[in-house]
Design a protein around this motif. Structure first.
Motif, short mmCIF file in Angstrom:
data_model
loop_
_atom_site.label_atom_id
_atom_site.label_comp_id
_atom_site.label_asym_id
_atom_site.label_seq_id
_atom_site.Cartn_x
_atom_site.Cartn_y
_atom_site.Cartn_z
N HIS A 149 50.07 42.12 41.22
CA HIS A 149 48.69 42.36 41.74
C HIS A 149 48.58 42.38 43.43
O HIS A 149 48.16 43.00 43.75
CB HIS A 149 48.03 41.02 41.17
CG HIS A 149 46.34 41.23 41.70
ND1 HIS A 149 46.00 40.95 42.95
CD2 HIS A 149 45.50 41.74 40.90
CE1 HIS A 149 44.63 41.29 42.78
NE2 HIS A 149 44.25 41.67 41.51
N ARG A 150 49.61 41.50 43.50
CA ARG A 150 49.68 41.05 45.26
C ARG A 150 48.45 40.81 46.03
O ARG A 150 48.71 40.57 47.27
CB ARG A 150 50.15 42.48 45.80
CG ARG A 150 51.71 42.89 45.36
CD ARG A 150 52.49 43.88 46.05
NE ARG A 150 51.55 45.15 46.33
CZ ARG A 150 52.04 46.12 46.88
NH1 ARG A 150 53.45 46.34 47.38
NH2 ARG A 150 51.29 47.32 47.54
N ASP A 151 47.32 40.28 45.40
CA ASP A 151 46.20 39.93 46.23
C ASP A 151 45.15 39.01 45.24
O ASP A 151 44.16 39.01 45.24
CB ASP A 151 45.22 41.09 46.51
CG ASP A 151 44.42 40.68 47.86
OD1 ASP A 151 44.70 39.70 48.37
OD2 ASP A 151 43.18 41.47 47.59
N ILE A 152 46.08 37.95 44.57
CA ILE A 152 45.41 37.02 43.54
C ILE A 152 44.69 35.96 44.69
O ILE A 152 45.50 35.37 45.56
CB ILE A 152 46.67 36.24 42.72
CG1 ILE A 152 46.88 37.27 41.68
CG2 ILE A 152 45.81 35.09 42.20
CD1 ILE A 152 45.81 37.67 40.59
N GLN A 153 43.53 35.85 44.57
CA GLN A 153 42.87 34.88 45.36
C GLN A 153 41.63 34.76 44.81
O GLN A 153 41.12 35.47 43.83
CB GLN A 153 42.54 35.37 47.00
CG GLN A 153 41.93 36.73 46.94
CD GLN A 153 41.44 37.20 48.36
OE1 GLN A 153 40.89 36.49 49.22
NE2 GLN A 153 41.71 38.43 48.64
N ASP A 154 40.79 33.75 45.38
CA ASP A 154 39.59 33.28 44.38
C ASP A 154 38.49 34.52 44.69
O ASP A 154 37.94 34.62 43.76
CB ASP A 154 38.87 32.01 45.11
CG ASP A 154 38.82 31.98 46.63
OD1 ASP A 154 39.14 32.95 47.30
OD2 ASP A 154 38.37 30.95 47.16
N ALA A 155 38.46 35.37 45.51
CA ALA A 155 37.67 36.36 45.76
C ALA A 155 38.00 37.43 44.66
O ALA A 155 36.92 38.22 44.47
CB ALA A 155 37.68 36.91 47.08
N ASN A 156 39.25 37.47 44.17
CA ASN A 156 39.61 38.43 43.18
C ASN A 156 39.63 38.01 41.69
O ASN A 156 40.24 38.50 40.82
CB ASN A 156 40.91 39.16 43.56
CG ASN A 156 40.48 40.04 44.80
OD1 ASN A 156 39.39 40.46 45.16
ND2 ASN A 156 41.56 40.18 45.69
#
Length: 185
Positions: A149-156
Motif C-alpha cells: 500500500h505504501r500509505d497506510i494512515q488513519d486518513a486511508n
C-alpha cells in the motif's frame, strides 16, 4: 460508454465534493448512478493536470500515470477482498480517468478520531480490537496479493456502513512481482 461517463461527470459536477488532491477530486454520487443501493465515491482525475506541473512535467506525468495504473491493477486484483474498499467502475477517456469506489458512509478513521476528540470520547477496547482485526485482515490480503500500500494512515482507513474498517486510496501502492514475497510482508 462515453454517454454514461458524460452523465457521471455531469452528476459529479452537481454533487458534493468529498475532497481533492493534486490531480483531481472525489465526489459523492447518488445511489442510482451505478444502479447500486449505496452511494458511490467517484474519483475524477483530469488528465490535463497530469502534465502541467513544474519543469519536470514529463517525469511527473510518467510517475502519475504509473500510479494510476498501479491503483487500477491493485483494485482489480483485490475485487471482493475482505476489508478493502471496492472498485465499482473505471473509465479512461481522453480528458479524465474515473474510479467509482464504494462510499464509506462513516468517513475515515481520521474523521472518526477527530469527532471523538471534539466530544471528549474514547474508543472502546472492543472497537479498537475490531478495527485492528479489520485493518490487519486487509493488509494481510494486500500482501498475499503482492500489493504494498505504501500509505497506510488513519486518513486511508475508512469505516463502512457496518462499522468495519476498509483500506482505501491505493494511489501510492506498488505491485511486487509474484513470488518475491512468501506471504505476509
Amino acid at each position: 460508454s462515453d454517454t454514461f461517463v458524460d452523465e457521471m461527470l455531469e452528476a459529479c459536477e452537481l454533487s458534493h465534493c468529498l475532497g481533492s488532491g493534486g490531480y483531481g477530486k472525489v465526489f459523492l454520487t447518488e445511489p442510482d448512478m451505478l444502479h447500486n443501493h449505496d452511494s458511490i465515491a467517484v474519483k475524477v482525475i483530469k488528465k490535463d493536470r497530469l502534465d502541467t506541473e513544474t519543469n519536470t512535467r514529463i517525469k511527473l506525468k510518467q510517475h502519475s500515470i504509473r500510479n494510476i495504473i498501479a491503483e487500477l491493477l491493485a483494485l482489480r486484483r483485490l475485487k471482493d477482498s475482505p476489508n478493502i474498499n471496492q472498485l465499482h467502475f473505471f473509465s479512461d477517456n481522453p480528458d479524465h480517468v474515473i474510479f467509482a469506489i464504494a462510499f464509506a458512509r462513516h468517513g475515515s478513521l481520521y474523521d472518526l478520531q477527530d469527532a471523538m476528540v471534539n466530544v471528549e470520547e474514547c474508543f472502546s477496547l472492543n472497537m479498537i480490537l475490531s478495527l485492528a482485526r479489520d485493518i490487519t485482515t486487509g493488509i494481510t490480503h494486500l500482501h498475499r496479493n503482492n500489493i504494498i500500500h505504501r500509505d497506510i494512515q488513519d486518513a486511508n482507513i475508512f469505516i463502512d456502513a457496518e462499522g468495519g474498517a476498509v483500506i482505501g486510496d491505493f494511489g501510492l501502492c506498488a505491485i511486487a512481482p509474484r513470488g518475491l514475497y512468501g506471504g505476509v510482508m
